[in-house]
Design a protein around this motif. Structure first.
Motif, PDB file in Angstrom:
ATOM      1  N   PRO A   1      -7.679  17.083   8.439  1.00 55.65           N
ATOM      2  CA  PRO A   1      -7.566  17.801   7.251  1.00 55.65           C
ATOM      3  C   PRO A   1      -5.976  17.525   6.775  1.00 55.65           C
ATOM      4  O   PRO A   1      -5.775  17.905   5.441  1.00 55.65           O
ATOM      5  N   ALA A   2      -5.015  17.149   7.689  1.00 59.99           N
ATOM      6  CA  ALA A   2      -3.635  17.119   6.863  1.00 59.99           C
ATOM      7  C   ALA A   2      -3.411  16.207   5.968  1.00 59.99           C
ATOM      8  O   ALA A   2      -4.143  15.113   5.993  1.00 59.99           O
ATOM      9  N   ARG A   3      -2.781  16.569   4.968  1.00 55.45           N
ATOM     10  CA  ARG A   3      -2.360  15.423   3.888  1.00 55.45           C
ATOM     11  C   ARG A   3      -0.846  15.645   3.672  1.00 55.45           C
ATOM     12  O   ARG A   3      -0.150  16.235   2.852  1.00 55.45           O
ATOM     13  N   PRO A   4      -0.107  14.746   4.675  1.00 52.90           N
ATOM     14  CA  PRO A   4       1.397  15.200   4.781  1.00 52.90           C
ATOM     15  C   PRO A   4       2.128  14.455   3.354  1.00 52.90           C
ATOM     16  O   PRO A   4       1.752  13.574   3.086  1.00 52.90           O
ATOM     17  N   GLU A   5       2.981  15.343   2.902  1.00 54.53           N
ATOM     18  CA  GLU A   5       3.474  15.123   1.583  1.00 54.53           C
ATOM     19  C   GLU A   5       4.588  13.976   1.786  1.00 54.53           C
ATOM     20  O   GLU A   5       4.715  12.970   1.108  1.00 54.53           O
ATOM     21  N   HIS A   6       5.276  14.090   2.971  1.00 54.60           N
ATOM     22  CA  HIS A   6       6.240  13.118   3.608  1.00 54.60           C
ATOM     23  C   HIS A   6       5.835  12.378   4.514  1.00 54.60           C
ATOM     24  O   HIS A   6       6.181  12.389   5.712  1.00 54.60           O
ATOM     25  N   PHE A   7       4.964  11.383   4.196  1.00 53.26           N
ATOM     26  CA  PHE A   7       4.072  10.870   5.378  1.00 53.26           C
ATOM     27  C   PHE A   7       4.896  10.029   6.290  1.00 53.26           C
ATOM     28  O   PHE A   7       4.908  10.467   7.642  1.00 53.26           O
ATOM     29  N   LYS A   8       6.237   9.273   5.999  1.00 54.49           N
ATOM     30  CA  LYS A   8       6.889   8.461   7.060  1.00 54.49           C
ATOM     31  C   LYS A   8       7.483   9.571   7.737  1.00 54.49           C
ATOM     32  O   LYS A   8       7.725   9.526   9.122  1.00 54.49           O
ATOM     33  N   GLY A   9       8.292  10.526   7.239  1.00 59.30           N
ATOM     34  CA  GLY A   9       8.796  11.743   7.983  1.00 59.30           C
ATOM     35  C   GLY A   9       8.091  12.329   8.917  1.00 59.30           C
ATOM     36  O   GLY A   9       8.503  12.536  10.075  1.00 59.30           O
ATOM     37  N   TRP A  10       6.739  12.665   8.456  1.00 61.51           N
ATOM     38  CA  TRP A  10       5.899  13.412   9.170  1.00 61.51           C
ATOM     39  C   TRP A  10       5.403  12.397  10.484  1.00 61.51           C
ATOM     40  O   TRP A  10       5.308  12.802  11.626  1.00 61.51           O
ATOM     41  N   LEU A  11       5.098  11.249  10.237  1.00 60.78           N
ATOM     42  CA  LEU A  11       4.715  10.262  11.007  1.00 60.78           C
ATOM     43  C   LEU A  11       5.762  10.032  12.133  1.00 60.78           C
ATOM     44  O   LEU A  11       5.458  10.054  13.388  1.00 60.78           O
ATOM     45  N   GLY A  12       7.003   9.945  11.778  1.00 63.18           N
ATOM     46  CA  GLY A  12       8.127   9.706  12.732  1.00 63.18           C
ATOM     47  C   GLY A  12       8.338  11.083  13.581  1.00 63.18           C
ATOM     48  O   GLY A  12       8.569  10.793  14.781  1.00 63.18           O
ATOM     49  N   ALA A  13       7.794  12.078  13.148  1.00 57.33           N
ATOM     50  CA  ALA A  13       7.998  13.388  13.817  1.00 57.33           C
ATOM     51  C   ALA A  13       6.856  13.451  15.076  1.00 57.33           C
ATOM     52  O   ALA A  13       6.948  13.761  15.957  1.00 57.33           O
ATOM     53  N   VAL A  14       5.732  12.902  14.531  1.00 60.35           N
ATOM     54  CA  VAL A  14       4.590  12.678  15.607  1.00 60.35           C
ATOM     55  C   VAL A  14       4.948  11.674  16.658  1.00 60.35           C
ATOM     56  O   VAL A  14       4.895  11.991  17.910  1.00 60.35           O
ATOM     57  N   VAL A  15       5.695  10.541  16.298  1.00 58.51           N
ATOM     58  CA  VAL A  15       5.950   9.611  17.415  1.00 58.51           C
ATOM     59  C   VAL A  15       6.931  10.367  18.430  1.00 58.51           C
ATOM     60  O   VAL A  15       7.154  10.235  19.265  1.00 58.51           O
TER      61      VAL A  15
ATOM     62  N   MET B   1       0.913  -1.302  -0.044  1.00 56.86           N
ATOM     63  CA  MET B   1      -0.129   0.317   0.117  1.00 56.86           C
ATOM     64  C   MET B   1       0.936   1.162   0.004  1.00 56.86           C
ATOM     65  O   MET B   1       1.894   1.260   0.776  1.00 56.86           O
ATOM     66  N   THR B   2       0.550   2.102  -1.015  1.00 55.15           N
ATOM     67  CA  THR B   2       1.387   3.304  -0.933  1.00 55.15           C
ATOM     68  C   THR B   2       0.971   4.321   0.175  1.00 55.15           C
ATOM     69  O   THR B   2      -0.093   4.170   0.749  1.00 55.15           O
ATOM     70  N   ASP B   3       1.764   5.131   0.413  1.00 54.41           N
ATOM     71  CA  ASP B   3       1.491   6.282   1.400  1.00 54.41           C
ATOM     72  C   ASP B   3       0.256   6.898   0.935  1.00 54.41           C
ATOM     73  O   ASP B   3      -0.696   7.264   2.022  1.00 54.41           O
ATOM     74  N   GLN B   4      -0.090   7.256  -0.059  1.00 50.70           N
ATOM     75  CA  GLN B   4      -1.505   7.874  -0.670  1.00 50.70           C
ATOM     76  C   GLN B   4      -2.386   7.137  -0.311  1.00 50.70           C
ATOM     77  O   GLN B   4      -3.605   7.832   0.192  1.00 50.70           O
ATOM     78  N   GLU B   5      -2.317   5.913  -0.703  1.00 53.95           N
ATOM     79  CA  GLU B   5      -3.591   4.969  -0.387  1.00 53.95           C
ATOM     80  C   GLU B   5      -3.993   4.972   1.082  1.00 53.95           C
ATOM     81  O   GLU B   5      -5.098   4.984   1.470  1.00 53.95           O
TER      82      GLU B   5
END
Lengths: 182, 225
Positions: free
Chosen positions: A60-74, A1-5
């Motif tokens: 509403p967020a749609r992170p462009e760099h999902f993995k990096g964004w998720l890492g920052a959340v964690v 599954m892609t990040d967009q999916e």
């Protein structure tokens, strides 16, 4: 599954969104939190908080760099938990102090905007560095790896890693001075 | 700046940077000398061998014939050695096909193989690896510290010593396989004016090297002057 999916599942408020997120990025998030928290129960608490935080943030967020964004959340949540209960590995403080010493003389930012401005400058600086130096810097100062783990991850010796980190810290200090941020 | 402030600043870094730093643990590839041995055995296709036994990211190499590098054509005769083969390597992530290799290569060193004794089994084999130092991967390939430009010996290398000759620092070392069999005597140095790194390996035991490896080094240096 892609990040967009994956993001689309959150936008559709699908019940599968969180389980898909855990399946795809669970180990990564656990690794990020595990570096910043020394108790496994704190790691579990952190991850549970993060799944909920992602559910609330997208949309509403749609992170462009999902993995990096998720890492920052964690990372953000793990640091908060570590501060609250005082349980975190020594490498977290060690790596932060190492970088803080290189930027000595600078006052702490006073507002969210100032933090973002300084972070943006550090990001710009890192983009000018070679990829392997950039990765080593981030492994040490963002993921809070020990110097030994950073060396192992980069395939370098410990002494080379220390030397590379020392030099990049100095270059960062010079860059921030030039940008009038120090 | 306080520890707390630093942690906060790092929290706001560009997420694209964070993604890039999620690197798996890697092992450095084998030294060209070992690569040369593999290449000699497998001729054209050497996939995954450069990172043999590595649990991390794997690279492989495709090879094709080449006659020169950076405008320097290697002679058919180099001292007592006769040219036996010339190759250019494409160092690529494991799984990249030969057709895609030129576009995917992270590094493109060249290798020139020489033999003495008419290529007989008891003859000596001299291998010269040449690679440009502008692509970042050069330091990994040749085991140099990119910051200090000093050679970093591998776990099977011993007796590392630095020798100054003709304005160059030449690092000399011997490589051994784990069973204790002496495999190669090597020399590696930089030609900064041409932006090249050169690694020379001579297979054979100590009895095969009455004059050491330096005469071969100087012959190769002459090619680049």
């Amino acid at each position: 599954m892609t990040d967009q999916e994956l993001i689309d599942l959150f936008f559709a408020r699908s019940e599968q969104a969180v389980s898909a997120l855990q399946a795809q990025y669970g180990p990564y998030c656990r690794a990020v939190a595990g570096n910043l928290l020394s108790d496994i129960r704190d790691v579990d608490e952190c991850l549970n908080d993060c799944w909920l935080a992602v559910w609330r943030a997208i949309p509403p967020a749609r992170p462009e760099h999902f993995k990096g964004w998720l890492g920052a959340v964690v990372r953000n949540r793990a640091l908060a938990i570590g501060r609250e209960n005082g349980r975190r590995p020594a490498t977290v403080g060690d790596s932060a102090l190492e970088l803080a010493a290189a930027l000595s003389g600078a006052a702490d930012p006073h507002s969210e905007a100032e933090y973002r401005e300084l972070a943006a400058a550090v990001s710009r600086f890192l983009w000018t560095e070679r990829p392997e130096i950039r990765a080593a810097f981030l492994r040490r100062y963002w993921y809070a790896d020990s110097v030994e783990d950073t060396a192992a991850r980069m395939g370098w010796s410990v002494s080379k890693t220390k030397s590379a980190l020392f030099r990049v810290r100095n270059r960062l200090r010079d860059y921030l001075k030039k940008e009038r941020l120090l | 700046m306080t520890e707390h402030a630093i942690l906060e600043v790092m929290d706001h870094l560009d997420p694209a940077l964070i993604e890039q730093a999620d690197v798996k643990k890697v092992r450095k590839p084998s030294r060209p000398a070992r690569v040369a041995v593999i290449a000699a055995c497998m001729c054209l296709l050497v996939v995954g061998a450069a990172f043999a036994a590595s649990a991390g990211m794997r690279y492989g190499m495709w090879a094709r014939a080449v006659s020169e590098i950076d405008g320097v054509k290697f002679p058919k005769q180099l001292g007592e050695f006769s040219l036996a083969g010339t190759r250019e390597f494409y160092v690529v992530p494991d799984g990249v096909s030969f057709d895609d290799a030129p576009l995917s290569a992270v590094y493109r060193p060249a290798e020139f193989s020489y033999v003495s004794g008419g290529g007989l089994p008891d003859g000596r084999r001299l291998t010269v690896d040449v690679g440009k130092t502008d692509p970042a991967y050069w330091s990994v390939y040749f085991s140099f510290d990119p910051e200090t430009l000093e050679f970093i010996p591998g776990e099977n290398d011993r007796d590392l010593r630095a020798v100054e000759t003709r304005g160059r620092t030449v690092y000399l070392y011997d490589s051994e396989y784990p069973d204790g069999e002496l495999v190669t005597h090597s020399a590696v140095w930089l030609e900064p004016e041409r932006g090249l790194c050169i690694s020379l390996s001579l297979q054979g035991g100590p009895e095969a090297l009455p004059d050491g490896v330096m005469p071969c080094v100087e012959l190769v240096m002459d090619l680049f002057r």
